[in-house]
Design an enzyme around this catalytic site. Structure first.
Site, PDB file in Angstrom:
ATOM      1  N   THR A   1       1.325  -1.243  10.612  1.00  0.00           N
ATOM      2  CA  THR A   1       1.991  -2.416  11.188  1.00  0.00           C
ATOM      3  C   THR A   1       3.442  -2.483  10.732  1.00  0.00           C
ATOM      4  O   THR A   1       4.353  -2.732  11.538  1.00  0.00           O
ATOM      5  CB  THR A   1       1.246  -3.699  10.786  1.00  0.00           C
ATOM      6  OG1 THR A   1      -0.104  -3.609  11.236  1.00  0.00           O
ATOM      7  CG2 THR A   1       1.898  -4.929  11.386  1.00  0.00           C
TER       8      THR A   1
ATOM      9  N   LYS B   1       0.088  -0.865   6.554  1.00  0.00           N
ATOM     10  CA  LYS B   1       1.126   0.177   6.543  1.00  0.00           C
ATOM     11  C   LYS B   1       1.583   0.558   7.945  1.00  0.00           C
ATOM     12  O   LYS B   1       2.796   0.661   8.202  1.00  0.00           O
ATOM     13  CB  LYS B   1       0.593   1.401   5.784  1.00  0.00           C
ATOM     14  CG  LYS B   1       1.523   2.609   5.751  1.00  0.00           C
ATOM     15  CD  LYS B   1       1.185   3.558   4.636  1.00  0.00           C
ATOM     16  CE  LYS B   1      -0.288   3.906   4.543  1.00  0.00           C
ATOM     17  NZ  LYS B   1      -0.788   4.677   5.697  1.00  0.00           N
TER      18      LYS B   1
ATOM     19  N   TRP C   1       3.908  -8.574  11.489  1.00  0.00           N
ATOM     20  CA  TRP C   1       2.674  -8.848  12.239  1.00  0.00           C
ATOM     21  C   TRP C   1       2.876 -10.093  13.113  1.00  0.00           C
ATOM     22  O   TRP C   1       2.520 -10.096  14.286  1.00  0.00           O
ATOM     23  CB  TRP C   1       1.505  -9.083  11.277  1.00  0.00           C
ATOM     24  CG  TRP C   1       0.169  -9.158  11.973  1.00  0.00           C
ATOM     25  CD1 TRP C   1      -0.716  -8.136  12.162  1.00  0.00           C
ATOM     26  CD2 TRP C   1      -0.416 -10.313  12.608  1.00  0.00           C
ATOM     27  NE1 TRP C   1      -1.816  -8.574  12.862  1.00  0.00           N
ATOM     28  CE2 TRP C   1      -1.666  -9.914  13.164  1.00  0.00           C
ATOM     29  CE3 TRP C   1      -0.022 -11.637  12.774  1.00  0.00           C
ATOM     30  CZ2 TRP C   1      -2.505 -10.782  13.849  1.00  0.00           C
ATOM     31  CZ3 TRP C   1      -0.863 -12.513  13.463  1.00  0.00           C
ATOM     32  CH2 TRP C   1      -2.083 -12.086  13.994  1.00  0.00           C
TER      33      TRP C   1
ATOM     34  N   PHE D   1      -2.842   6.566   3.619  1.00  0.00           N
ATOM     35  CA  PHE D   1      -3.252   5.933   2.369  1.00  0.00           C
ATOM     36  C   PHE D   1      -2.047   5.697   1.452  1.00  0.00           C
ATOM     37  O   PHE D   1      -0.951   5.450   1.920  1.00  0.00           O
ATOM     38  CB  PHE D   1      -4.359   6.738   1.693  1.00  0.00           C
ATOM     39  CG  PHE D   1      -5.622   6.809   2.500  1.00  0.00           C
ATOM     40  CD1 PHE D   1      -6.228   5.663   3.006  1.00  0.00           C
ATOM     41  CD2 PHE D   1      -6.220   8.024   2.786  1.00  0.00           C
ATOM     42  CE1 PHE D   1      -7.397   5.723   3.757  1.00  0.00           C
ATOM     43  CE2 PHE D   1      -7.383   8.096   3.546  1.00  0.00           C
ATOM     44  CZ  PHE D   1      -7.969   6.944   4.026  1.00  0.00           C
TER      45      PHE D   1
ATOM     46  N   LYS E   1     -13.044   1.176   9.666  1.00  0.00           N
ATOM     47  CA  LYS E   1     -11.611   0.939   9.528  1.00  0.00           C
ATOM     48  C   LYS E   1     -11.012   0.208  10.725  1.00  0.00           C
ATOM     49  O   LYS E   1     -10.083  -0.571  10.598  1.00  0.00           O
ATOM     50  CB  LYS E   1     -10.882   2.277   9.329  1.00  0.00           C
ATOM     51  CG  LYS E   1      -9.387   2.157   9.080  1.00  0.00           C
ATOM     52  CD  LYS E   1      -8.779   3.532   8.810  1.00  0.00           C
ATOM     53  CE  LYS E   1      -7.287   3.425   8.539  1.00  0.00           C
ATOM     54  NZ  LYS E   1      -6.520   3.043   9.723  1.00  0.00           N
TER      55      LYS E   1
ATOM     56  N   ALA F   1      -5.755  11.702   5.029  1.00  0.00           N
ATOM     57  CA  ALA F   1      -4.966  11.963   3.824  1.00  0.00           C
ATOM     58  C   ALA F   1      -5.826  12.134   2.585  1.00  0.00           C
ATOM     59  O   ALA F   1      -5.342  12.639   1.578  1.00  0.00           O
ATOM     60  CB  ALA F   1      -3.965  10.838   3.600  1.00  0.00           C
TER      61      ALA F   1
ATOM     62  N   PHE G   1       1.188 -12.304   4.179  1.00  0.00           N
ATOM     63  CA  PHE G   1       0.007 -12.942   4.759  1.00  0.00           C
ATOM     64  C   PHE G   1       0.188 -14.458   4.669  1.00  0.00           C
ATOM     65  O   PHE G   1       0.911 -14.964   3.804  1.00  0.00           O
ATOM     66  CB  PHE G   1      -1.270 -12.529   4.015  1.00  0.00           C
ATOM     67  CG  PHE G   1      -1.800 -11.181   4.423  1.00  0.00           C
ATOM     68  CD1 PHE G   1      -3.011 -11.062   5.080  1.00  0.00           C
ATOM     69  CD2 PHE G   1      -1.086 -10.015   4.154  1.00  0.00           C
ATOM     70  CE1 PHE G   1      -3.516  -9.828   5.453  1.00  0.00           C
ATOM     71  CE2 PHE G   1      -1.571  -8.772   4.522  1.00  0.00           C
ATOM     72  CZ  PHE G   1      -2.792  -8.680   5.173  1.00  0.00           C
TER      73      PHE G   1
ATOM     74  N   ARG H   1       0.438   9.053  13.383  1.00  0.00           N
ATOM     75  CA  ARG H   1      -0.720   9.912  13.612  1.00  0.00           C
ATOM     76  C   ARG H   1      -1.609   9.324  14.702  1.00  0.00           C
ATOM     77  O   ARG H   1      -1.525   8.144  15.017  1.00  0.00           O
ATOM     78  CB  ARG H   1      -1.547  10.046  12.316  1.00  0.00           C
ATOM     79  CG  ARG H   1      -0.845  10.784  11.200  1.00  0.00           C
ATOM     80  CD  ARG H   1      -1.698  10.794   9.942  1.00  0.00           C
ATOM     81  NE  ARG H   1      -1.898   9.435   9.427  1.00  0.00           N
ATOM     82  CZ  ARG H   1      -2.882   9.086   8.610  1.00  0.00           C
ATOM     83  NH1 ARG H   1      -3.767   9.993   8.219  1.00  0.00           N
ATOM     84  NH2 ARG H   1      -2.986   7.849   8.172  1.00  0.00           N
TER      85      ARG H   1
END
Length: 557
Positions: free
Chosen positions: A74, A72, A410, A302, A106, A274, A382, A95
């Site tokens: 990215t 998200k 990405w 999230f 994470k 979140a 991906f 954030r």
């Protein structure tokens, strides 16, 4: 072998802040440099530009996250870069990462590949000190409370009903429940206490929802820290320390300016989780970005059931602006997991599993549409995604009249998000529809919670514990019944059970406890086993972190 995010970041050439600020209508006095590549922005910028038109606000959210990863942040960064590629003045507003999950499981929160914000290592570590300032303010307040009790307890605080905890910005399960004040009469009053992670502190939420420094002080003053022996709430204002706390936060309230790999301006400020808080960057940062750019791309933590719901029901009420569009990020890998595939089998083509798991995406789209906001699905590509799998999702979009856009930010940076940016620009040419809140602030606390779980989670209703029922009665007596609701629940499922993937049905959400965050201006409803102080995994990410002989970070991701 592909390069790591950290390797890509270190190979990228940053530009000094003077280059980043020159096209943002900023004066020299607006910018407080923290070295060459980081800065804070003066709050006077908002006053000077208050009559400027607001830029278009685009909120990025996702499906329920899985270990497969959705990317998200990215996509958020890549989309901002993509807007620049098509000649638009865009700013990304994110954030700040917390050290707890960064060193836990994470990893970093600055995007990835060729769509990340820089300096990646500084941002993921101490950055400009905001979270440390919040830690200090929070723990100063805890010290003031215990000192007040030690010095005679003029306010008649019941030491069994102190709700304010200490914090540290790390995952440390050993601190969840502690005893303080041991050692005799001169060492304090013994009592039970505990630590939360800093980003769960109400002071973090207060900082992120305040509109200026005076509003910050007013919100700090309203924070409830304890109850008296007669069960009357005790506030920061009763202790008369709101001025001291505001002083400790005088620099932390200023938004931080950095840049993306492609030198797109990035404002990073505030970092509430979140799943236990409201999961959005600061109101001040979003307002400032909207005055400085024509397009503001921000994210909420999230899935849409958590961060986006709270952005739309809580943050917009403080911000005074609603999003012009919402992007829901999904990956084929995660949709397979929601369709029942184990994470070890995600590289194998499985259109059938996507068909079974796309119900999770479908529910999040429905949720955003209930707010009457246009929605676009971004499929974060991906290398293992097959043409048949991609084709299935695109066909699903056409059948349901939903824009589904493949993104490759990405690997390709802004160029990989041009189609997504152009789709959004086209969507924003249509007249903005009236925004629709899912609940009215005058609804009862129980009604507001029920509307969220039914409309957003797809639940049949709620079960309130005896404690929660009693708290609702007490909150109403204290005049807190008209505040918005901040749900604390697992991020992995639409329900309050993390293992219930896909689109669960026929369930009720168990509300075990409520917490009054009066300074922030919402009521927290705790469900399931959501922890406000996480623990470390068996092999934390920190085991791979190091620093080389040149002072460069190693192992951050």
């Amino acid at each position: 072998m592909s390069k790591s995010d950290l390797e890509i970041a270190f190979e990228s050439k940053m530009k000094k802040m003077s280059y980043i600020t020159k096209d943002l209508d900023l004066f020299e006095d607006d910018v407080e440099n923290y070295g060459h590549y980081k800065a804070k922005l003066s709050l006077s910028v908002l006053e000077r530009l208050k009559n400027n038109d607001d830029g278009k606000l685009i909120l990025v959210t996702s499906i329920n996250p899985t270990p497969a990863g959705e990317g998200k942040s990215t996509v958020t960064v890549g989309l901002a870069q993509a807007f620049h590629k098509i000649g638009k003045k865009a700013i990304v507003a994110l954030r700040e990462p917390s050290l707890g999950p960064t060193m836990g499981v994470k990893g970093g929160a600055t995007g990835g590949g060729y769509s990340q914000v820089l300096p990646m290592d500084d941002i993921n570590l101490h950055f400009n000190g905001d979270i440390h300032a919040i830690t200090t303010a929070n723990n100063a307040l805890a010290a003031f409370i215990d000192n007040h009790i030690q010095q005679g307890n003029e306010l008649d605080i019941d030491v069994r009903r102190i709700t304010w905890k200490r914090v540290v910005d790390l995952n440390d399960r050993a601190l969840r429940n502690i005893i303080i004040g041991l050692g005799g009469p001169t060492e304090g009053v013994p009592r039970e206490d505990g630590f939360d992670i800093t980003v769960a502190s109400e002071i973090m939420a207060v900082l992120c929802l305040a509109s200026d420094i005076q509003d910050l002080k007013a919100r700090l003053k309203r924070i409830v820290v304890a109850y008296t022996n007669e069960k009357r709430p005790v506030t920061v204002g009763d202790l008369n320390v709101q001025g001291a706390l505001t002083l400790l936060l005088k620099d932390a309230i200023k938004p931080n300016l950095v840049q993306t790999i492609e030198h797109t301006p990035a404002i990073i400020h505030g970092g509430p989780f979140a799943n236990i808080a409201h999961g959005c960057n600061s109101v001040i940062a979003t307002k400032m970005a909207s005055k400085l750019g024509d397009y503001v791309i921000t994210e909420a933590g999230f899935g849409a059931d958590l961060g986006a719901e709270k952005f739309l029901n809580i943050k917009t009420r403080a911000l005074g602006v609603t999003p012009d569009a919402v992007v829901i990020v999904a990956t084929i890998r995660a949709l397979k997991m929601h369709g029942g595939v184990h994470k070890t089998e995600l590289a194998t083509e499985n259109v059938s599993a996507i068909k079974d798991g796309i119900c999770n995406l479908e529910k999040h789209v429905e949720t955003i549409q209930k707010f009457n906001v246009p929605v676009v699905v971004a499929v974060n590509k991906f290398i293992t995604d097959s043409e048949e799998e991609i084709s299935f999702i695109q066909q699903w979009g056409r059948e349901n009249n939903i824009d589904v856009v493949l993104t490759e930010v990405w690997e390709h940076g802004g160029l990989g998000g041009v189609s997504l940016a152009e789709t959004i620009v086209s969507l924003l040419k249509k007249p903005k529809e009236p925004f629709h809140y899912l609940y009215d602030l005058n609804d009862s606390i129980e009604t507001k919670i029920t509307k969220i779980v039914k409309e957003v989670y797809g639940a049949d209703g709620i079960n309130l514990s005896t404690k929660a029922k009693k708290q609702i009665q007490e909150f109403n007596e204290n005049g807190w019944g008209n505040l918005p609701i901040c749900m604390a629940k697992t991020q992995y499922s639409l329900s309050d059970q993390p293992q219930a993937l896909g689109r669960p049905s026929g369930f009720k959400v168990e509300v075990r406890e409520l917490k009054a965050s009066i300074g922030a201006g919402f009521i927290v409803a705790l469900t399931g086993n959501v922890l406000t102080m996480p623990g470390l995994p068996k092999k934390p990410a920190a085991l791979n972190m190091d620093i080389d002989e040149n002072g460069r970070a190693l192992g951050l991701f």
